[in-house]
Design an enzyme around this catalytic site. Sequence first.
Site, short mmCIF file in Angstrom:
data_model
loop_
_atom_site.label_atom_id
_atom_site.label_comp_id
_atom_site.label_asym_id
_atom_site.label_seq_id
_atom_site.Cartn_x
_atom_site.Cartn_y
_atom_site.Cartn_z
N GLY A 1 65.40 72.96 -14.60
CA GLY A 1 66.18 72.22 -15.37
C GLY A 1 67.24 71.39 -14.35
O GLY A 1 67.37 71.73 -13.37
N CYS A 2 67.90 70.47 -15.38
CA CYS A 2 68.55 69.55 -14.49
C CYS A 2 69.86 70.11 -13.96
O CYS A 2 70.35 69.80 -13.04
CB CYS A 2 68.83 68.11 -15.31
SG CYS A 2 69.30 68.58 -17.11
N PHE A 3 70.47 70.88 -14.81
CA PHE A 3 71.81 71.24 -14.44
C PHE A 3 71.30 72.37 -13.19
O PHE A 3 72.26 72.47 -12.51
CB PHE A 3 72.44 72.29 -15.57
CG PHE A 3 73.14 71.41 -16.62
CD1 PHE A 3 74.46 70.73 -16.25
CD2 PHE A 3 72.68 71.22 -17.96
CE1 PHE A 3 74.95 69.87 -16.84
CE2 PHE A 3 73.36 70.51 -18.80
CZ PHE A 3 74.52 69.62 -18.24
N ALA A 4 70.12 73.10 -13.70
CA ALA A 4 70.05 74.08 -12.62
C ALA A 4 69.94 73.58 -11.05
O ALA A 4 70.23 74.17 -10.31
CB ALA A 4 68.65 74.99 -13.06
#
Lengths: 342, 342, 342, 342
Positions: free
Chosen positions: B153-156
């Site tokens: 994921g992008c935040f991850a």
Amino acid sequence: MTRTPVALYGAAGYGGQELLRILSNHPLLRVAVATSQRHAGRPVEAVLPQLEGFYPDLAFQSPRAPLAVRCEAVLLATPHGVSHKLFAALLERDPDLKVVDLSGDFRLHDEARFHAAYGAERSLPSAAAKFAYGSTETNREAIHAARWVANPGCFATGAILALGPLAERGLLQGDVTLAQTTGSSGSGADPKPATHHPERAQDLRAYKVLAHQHEPEVAQELERLGAGGFDLGMVPLSGPFSRGIFTVASLRVDAAVDVAALYRERYSGEFFVRLRSESPALRHVVRTNFCDLSIHRRGERVVVLTAIDNLGKGMATQAVQNLNLILGLDERAGLLAPGANP
Amino acid sequence: MTRTPVALYGAAGYGGQELLRILSNHPLLRVAVATSQRHAGRPVEAVLPQLEGFYPDLAFQSPRAPLAVRCEAVLLATPHGVSHKLFAALLERDPDLKVVDLSGDFRLHDEARFHAAYGAERSLPSAAAKFAYGSTETNREAIHAARWVANPGCFATGAILALGPLAERGLLQGDVTLAQTTGSSGSGADPKPATHHPERAQDLRAYKVLAHQHEPEVAQELERLGAGGFDLGMVPLSGPFSRGIFTVASLRVDAAVDVAALYRERYSGEFFVRLRSESPALRHVVRTNFCDLSIHRRGERVVVLTAIDNLGKGMATQAVQNLNLILGLDERAGLLAPGANP
Amino acid sequence: MTRTPVALYGAAGYGGQELLRILSNHPLLRVAVATSQRHAGRPVEAVLPQLEGFYPDLAFQSPRAPLAVRCEAVLLATPHGVSHKLFAALLERDPDLKVVDLSGDFRLHDEARFHAAYGAERSLPSAAAKFAYGSTETNREAIHAARWVANPGCFATGAILALGPLAERGLLQGDVTLAQTTGSSGSGADPKPATHHPERAQDLRAYKVLAHQHEPEVAQELERLGAGGFDLGMVPLSGPFSRGIFTVASLRVDAAVDVAALYRERYSGEFFVRLRSESPALRHVVRTNFCDLSIHRRGERVVVLTAIDNLGKGMATQAVQNLNLILGLDERAGLLAPGANP
Amino acid sequence: MTRTPVALYGAAGYGGQELLRILSNHPLLRVAVATSQRHAGRPVEAVLPQLEGFYPDLAFQSPRAPLAVRCEAVLLATPHGVSHKLFAALLERDPDLKVVDLSGDFRLHDEARFHAAYGAERSLPSAAAKFAYGSTETNREAIHAARWVANPGCFATGAILALGPLAERGLLQGDVTLAQTTGSSGSGADPKPATHHPERAQDLRAYKVLAHQHEPEVAQELERLGAGGFDLGMVPLSGPFSRGIFTVASLRVDAAVDVAALYRERYSGEFFVRLRSESPALRHVVRTNFCDLSIHRRGERVVVLTAIDNLGKGMATQAVQNLNLILGLDERAGLLAPGANP
């Protein structure tokens, strides 16, 4: 009804422009003197065309000249390092003058803390102790009793309203982390690389990480409210919007404490603090004196979010709120403007 | 030189559009099949005019039809809940197919964690264990050896690159606080209230506070790298820009550890991670696969900042990086684009 | 002092929200009834949190219900095609009701022109003739004498204020070209592809080129003012800002005419029109009722620029200005807010 | 494969930064020398961190020093008034040098026109006649045959591509009105009031109305293409976005002419001009060399819309296109990047 005359120093800066805007609609006060070093002698409306129609007879005067009109109070929207000199000169001429200073010159009571934050000396260090710190919702009685108010920094306002209720109950302990994103107007009216539109328009970046000069005033106020044994870490960020400060405050609180209820109760009588069930949003508070706030929780973890206008509650409208108080007026006078949505 | 054909599912979404853009310049791969449920049958260039000139002969096919061209690998830029079904169907037809899935369907190995994050069942739960988690810089060897990759994921991505080096050394402990601000493209190509321009253009607000579905995959990867005894708290924020994720990670590290040196050493061989002496800036990484990073310290307090493009390193370019790896190509192929400044 | 009650239909749309905001500060009027089909029954402050503190006792009622409070006037901030039906129903109940309609339903007097612009029929076509067209500065006397006002379109307001003075003198002739750029709030409160933030944030594009429904009402008003033998060509553009309309009007005027002097004289008594020596700027007029204007000349070529707030002078504040007039109040009541700079 | 070395002057400005970005991916050319007066001696990657990883061995040299490496061609991304002096000095050292100048110094052939536009003298006025005007699509043969190219202004590029096909057919007559909105990067890398973010972020305003220095070069090129009896009126506007120029060109054309067909045919072989059935959009062309274009018609009235990137087709990518041509390379080399959507 005659409106009480007040003087405004630094009237052509962003804080000054906001004060002119707000006070043009104040039912009880009027700006009788506006100073600007750069624009002395020019009509206010020629320099600030957005105000055309509202100050047809006012021209900027030099900050060095005596007040053209006798004023009961002065707003100092002047930079750090300038305010304290103006203050000394003004008080010499009129010892009864009431003053709201928007700079950092008189916020910190401790001289060492001041020096660490601003790397400078100040005249009248002893005066600082007589300034009430202008965080209205957490320090109203002292402000009301004071003649001089040191208006809080913009980041400080967002942080103190987020953390004050816990500090007052002695619940503020351990690591307290602040991630606070400001709009570009916080950098003032003069163009600089950090506010160059092509590079700011869609950017996000941090600055003065763990080293911002507003951090010590937050600590000072939280300690005054009763907190001890906490460690603040402030990360200021520059956002691609012109106005607003969004604060994310993270900390731990004993899981037995009903934090949401505590805030609800604490702020129930505060007109300018609005509790939200979901995240506050900058767009709802821009050009107002409101602080919107929400509480989020997972076990001991607590996140408090606040949204204010950096030029409003974080600067000019809170200054008017404090000015109202020291003049014995209704604190909300001139500030009854709701937010907009788009 | 013949470029290897790959298939792209969900090609009309934002992730898909980015993949089409990047792969149009890939020296070794070409998109031979692009699917879109909504636009099946229409020429790619008619639906996505920004690509005119680059896909003159390609039309979207239905995701349900068999691949029109035999492809060695598939990119699934399809939503959570869709990817795992497509995966099952594709593998049935061609068990040797290599797959990079950009959704969350196969990122979490633990079924309970998956259910908590996505509130759903998935087919082929056992397949998840065979997916390499596609955080390239922290999990390269496993990706290289894998046939299937679950792209992070992008935040991850922003969080793992900020915290991975500490996790690998067993230095990640206690409270770890993440404040992560994303651009609006993270919400996808369909208009919704949170991406309505009049309300987003100058706003900032948080959402899914301490409850975002990317948090568990960060925890999982940091644990895999060796961390234990830490507690993550992620606060996602919606910023008024279209692309990028800025991460503020705050934690404590023993003051004796030279954190900056540790990161410098750890990332010295990583082309796509660039250490900065000051804060990174989103504008420098947008439309690239770079992660810019800085370290800030005060006593035990450590703040790590990362800037990535949510659609780039947080999505499409990292997917290409991983695709390169599982196909045995130079990991940087097709990704050698520097950032811009304005 | 009792404030006169007015009813507001379509109160949850962007026009309605602005009217609620402005009227919360109106010294002589108050919103006693606010309707919303979608939100009927819910408290105004729950639906529109930016207004919290200003409408504690007001809930949306259904537009179909009779007015809960007897009102002297009604503001219809309802869409085209809805207003004319509400008007008919309201007048049936109370034939003396004063009405300001913000939609396009009653702006065009000519039925063919109406049909061409809106592709629809309207009930009560004969009523249109009794509506005063609400371009306050060019049609004040008729508005003052009217009971019903058709508030102008946002593009139309910017164009008429730019061209009216020439039309009145019979100097408007030949080709008149309008390039008008609007903010995204002009598309209303419902998300749609054209207002999807990731695609609008840094974009510019045109729409309805030479075919916008506001063009005929500009022509109608300019003809009424005395113009003939001119051909309007309007190019509407969508800008990446939330509020404002900037108008570029280009035409030829006999070089002997002192156009700047003509405008200066014409608008000298108009509080809400401010002549600028340089280009006006949207930021100075947003959230106000002002129209800032400048004149540029090279030989016979004349360019007139105007800046207004599409939701202000282009919609809600002009509606209040007109409402004040038909109620016999000071036209400026409730509208004395200056602009801001940043 | 050895890439041909070229020198880049003014490499730290916005035009220079774009050229460094684009040429880092050019298959046949490489930047061997980059000059910057302000940053001479410093590594390129230290000054321009977005380029880290792409110029590890390049440092800025002083523009006054001889070229450190022999180069076949020079790009002058230097300001008006600087280029012509550098040109003279460079040619003295190496008379065979090929040059693309991005400034206005050599665009205008007529000395009086030059003086009127730039209010200055230039050295080597006779050289101007030997510069091919670098509007690639309308002047390709002359560029191909030239050694020196005067790269067009950004507004000029958008206007010429909009009007060139009519000029070539002798159909450009009468009043031609241009409303052209530029992004803030057009003002260059140095902060100034017009690019101060708090005031530009949501603003729109015009400047140099009917008096912009790019207007005469548009006239010159249209005349060269065959137009006569037309009068240009250019209104430049400053938009709240960082990159792009959107052009609205309005004029009359005999109703019997099939304007759309004319453009379709004229541009059918031009890779970098894309005809749209609806309005072009800036977001689709930013960071590319494309010009997207649409034609709108009502009777004799014709509106042509173009969208380009002011730093791309309006500056750096067109300079590379021209450089390719004078070096005998494929005109598209290094420019095969599609646009993005969000």
